[in-house]
Design a protein around this motif. Sequence first.
Motif, PDB file in Angstrom:
ATOM      1  N   ILE A   1      -1.829  99.512  32.678  1.00 11.54           N
ATOM      2  CA  ILE A   1      -1.515  98.946  33.991  1.00 11.54           C
ATOM      3  C   ILE A   1      -0.100  99.333  34.415  1.00 11.54           C
ATOM      4  CG2 ILE A   1      -1.130  96.799  35.258  1.00 11.54           C
ATOM      5  CD1 ILE A   1      -3.369  95.547  33.602  1.00 11.54           C
ATOM      6  N   ALA A   2       0.860  99.173  33.506  1.00 13.65           N
ATOM      7  CA  ALA A   2       2.249  99.520  33.826  1.00 13.65           C
ATOM      8  C   ALA A   2       2.384 100.999  34.181  1.00 13.65           C
ATOM      9  CB  ALA A   2       3.155  99.176  32.647  1.00 13.65           C
ATOM     10  N   THR A   3       1.671 101.856  33.453  1.00 13.46           N
ATOM     11  CA  THR A   3       1.752 103.298  33.688  1.00 13.46           C
ATOM     12  C   THR A   3       1.151 103.679  35.034  1.00 13.46           C
ATOM     13  OG1 THR A   3       1.635 103.709  31.308  1.00 13.46           O
ATOM     14  CG2 THR A   3       1.160 105.572  32.752  1.00 13.46           C
ATOM     15  N   LEU A   4       0.031 103.056  35.395  1.00 17.67           N
ATOM     16  CA  LEU A   4      -0.613 103.375  36.665  1.00 17.67           C
ATOM     17  C   LEU A   4       0.256 102.943  37.847  1.00 17.67           C
ATOM     18  CD1 LEU A   4      -4.374 102.525  35.989  1.00 17.67           C
ATOM     19  CD2 LEU A   4      -3.186 104.706  35.827  1.00 17.67           C
ATOM     20  N   PHE A   5       0.895 101.794  37.741  1.00 15.19           N
ATOM     21  CA  PHE A   5       1.807 101.367  38.802  1.00 15.19           C
ATOM     22  C   PHE A   5       2.981 102.338  38.922  1.00 15.19           C
ATOM     23  CE2 PHE A   5      -0.364  97.286  38.833  1.00 15.19           C
ATOM     24  CZ  PHE A   5      -0.177  96.853  40.137  1.00 15.19           C
ATOM     25  N   ALA A   6       3.510 102.767  37.786  1.00 11.07           N
ATOM     26  CA  ALA A   6       4.633 103.702  37.801  1.00 11.07           C
ATOM     27  C   ALA A   6       4.223 105.053  38.364  1.00 11.07           C
ATOM     28  CB  ALA A   6       5.179 103.871  36.384  1.00 11.07           C
ATOM     29  N   THR A   7       3.001 105.477  38.101  1.00 11.36           N
ATOM     30  CA  THR A   7       2.523 106.768  38.596  1.00 11.36           C
ATOM     31  C   THR A   7       2.547 106.809  40.113  1.00 11.36           C
ATOM     32  OG1 THR A   7       1.083 107.051  36.681  1.00 11.36           O
ATOM     33  CG2 THR A   7       0.588 108.370  38.605  1.00 11.36           C
ATOM     34  N   SER A   8       2.016 105.777  40.733  1.00 10.80           N
ATOM     35  CA  SER A   8       1.979 105.733  42.189  1.00 10.80           C
ATOM     36  C   SER A   8       3.384 105.707  42.776  1.00 10.80           C
ATOM     37  CB  SER A   8       1.191 104.504  42.662  1.00 10.80           C
ATOM     38  OG  SER A   8       1.128 104.457  44.067  1.00 10.80           O
ATOM     39  N   ALA A   9       4.270 104.969  42.109  1.00  6.79           N
ATOM     40  CA  ALA A   9       5.639 104.850  42.623  1.00  6.79           C
ATOM     41  C   ALA A   9       6.406 106.156  42.519  1.00  6.79           C
ATOM     42  CB  ALA A   9       6.375 103.750  41.872  1.00  6.79           C
TER      43      ALA A   9
END
Length: 297
Positions: A64-72
Amino acid sequence: MYRTFVIARHTAVEAIAQPIYLLLLAVGAALMGIFGLLPFFTLGEDTKMFLDVGRDFVLLLVLIATLFATSATVFNEIENRTMLTLMSKPVGRLEVLLGKYLGLLASALLAVVALGLVLGLATWLRVPTDYTLNPETVDGEEAARLFDTRMMHLTGLAVSLLMAWMQIGVLAAISVAISTRVSLVVNLPVLFLLYLAGNLARFLDVLGGEANVLVRGIAQVVNTLLPFLAVFDLRELTLYAPIALPGSVFAADPGATSVGTLTAEVGLSSLYFVLYVTAALTTGLLLFRGRELGGGE
């Protein structure tokens, strides 16, 4: 290559500094510490069950943390024209895409290691109770069994967490690829659907084997395109079976997983990881090359 690592370092720092990253790590560490104190009522299998649940918990939180960071770090930078500024420097799109991915992979590794340390500590502390061994014993044989049991479980945990990180890396590569075109609103549900499909893909061979040629062909195509996440699931060899560590009390156990078998399985998983990530990032590069960097596409 130097420019790629500069971008990777900046991306990793940016991902780690996000509030959701730190929040998920704090919540995850607290919950795993609490779970480590609770019995699982599994008739002698408490440690194995705890490690299984903990491994899945780490995977979910870090994903979850990685996916949020990817979009950002990809889509938002394109939309707010930060990417346009970056591309005005002497860097290519491949360097940018690879640097972004490596930075996200590094931040995911840090999170897995941090939560893994908490999980490992909880495991070390609960082994004596789960196996009814006295941690303060002066009996050399019992002390050796306690130490070997702890090291066996920690070894299995380390391998399982490595597999979880590779699984996150495969999904992150897909996320980076599609983030060149879509926002988090689309990215997040697509990746979770792929996560579910990738774990269910192991059953397509069974279903396809009883069907006609067309269905078997479709199953083969789907199996090839979807991330086959079952290759990263070594829990039966690492968490639920003893590991025959050299010199340990489990070395002569005929039902134990040998170090050679474990090494071969990890090598196969690593090869699949490299090949699938390469394919995903190549696709992402093709999407990125056709993307207007001014945003608003």
